[in-house]
Scaffold this motif. Sequence first.
Motif, short mmCIF file in Angstrom:
data_model
loop_
_atom_site.label_atom_id
_atom_site.label_comp_id
_atom_site.label_asym_id
_atom_site.label_seq_id
_atom_site.Cartn_x
_atom_site.Cartn_y
_atom_site.Cartn_z
N GLN A 13 0.84 -1.20 0.00
CA GLN A 13 0.00 0.00 0.00
C GLN A 13 0.87 1.25 0.00
OE1 GLN A 13 -2.68 -0.34 3.37
NE2 GLN A 13 -4.26 -1.25 2.08
N ALA A 14 0.31 2.33 -0.48
CA ALA A 14 1.03 3.61 -0.48
C ALA A 14 1.46 3.94 0.95
CB ALA A 14 0.14 4.70 -1.03
N SER A 83 8.18 4.88 2.14
CA SER A 83 7.21 5.91 1.73
C SER A 83 6.83 5.74 0.27
CB SER A 83 7.79 7.31 1.98
OG SER A 83 8.12 7.48 3.35
N LYS A 85 4.99 5.31 -3.24
CA LYS A 85 3.87 6.01 -3.87
C LYS A 85 3.37 5.18 -5.05
CE LYS A 85 6.15 10.43 -2.89
NZ LYS A 85 6.68 11.69 -3.49
N PRO A 86 2.12 5.37 -5.43
CA PRO A 86 1.62 4.63 -6.61
C PRO A 86 2.49 4.83 -7.84
CG PRO A 86 -0.20 5.59 -5.41
CD PRO A 86 1.05 6.11 -4.75
N ASP A 88 5.55 4.83 -8.02
CA ASP A 88 6.73 3.97 -7.96
C ASP A 88 6.46 2.60 -8.56
OD1 ASP A 88 7.35 5.32 -4.71
OD2 ASP A 88 8.43 5.81 -6.57
N THR A 89 5.22 2.34 -8.90
CA THR A 89 4.85 1.05 -9.50
C THR A 89 5.58 0.86 -10.83
OG1 THR A 89 2.69 1.00 -8.45
CG2 THR A 89 2.96 -0.29 -10.47
N VAL A 124 2.42 -0.53 -6.10
CA VAL A 124 2.02 0.26 -4.94
C VAL A 124 0.58 0.69 -5.15
CG1 VAL A 124 2.54 2.23 -3.49
CG2 VAL A 124 4.38 1.08 -4.73
N SER A 125 -0.30 0.24 -4.27
CA SER A 125 -1.72 0.56 -4.40
C SER A 125 -2.04 1.83 -3.62
CB SER A 125 -2.57 -0.59 -3.88
OG SER A 125 -2.32 -0.81 -2.50
N SER A 126 -3.02 2.58 -4.13
CA SER A 126 -3.38 3.84 -3.48
C SER A 126 -4.47 3.64 -2.44
CB SER A 126 -3.85 4.84 -4.53
OG SER A 126 -4.93 4.30 -5.26
#
Length: 126
Positions: A13-14, A83, A85-86, A88-89, A124-126
């Motif tokens: 997760q984010a 930390s 972030k989406p 970064d996916t 990375v999910s929001s």
Amino acid sequence: QVRLTESGGGLVQAGGSLRLSCTGSPFTGYVMAWFRQVPGKEREYVAANTWIDNRRYYTDSVKGRFTISRDGAKKTLTLQMNSLKPEDTAVYYCAARVRPISTPADVSSLSQYDYWGQGTQVTVSS
């Protein structure tokens, strides 16, 4: 020939963290780095670590969040990602250069690297 084996990707997760590892066999080279790529976009530089003098370099978007490090005895490069972030996916790739770099700017160029790993997915999910 250098074989690079990556591990540690996954779904988070984010705001969460992941740790990527890359092991070089039979050796690591003078510089190792992480790049990442999303579908339809060019592979982009993330961070690099010189092996002998242990200099570390980062792209601006990950400074303060990601930490690159190397373990000479284990021939392993690590990317600690905090930390997240989406954005970064991506698929993260390990790369190795078997010659010393001429300038620090060289570490961010794909063409400067001689060997690549198979990639590991980070989502990375929001």
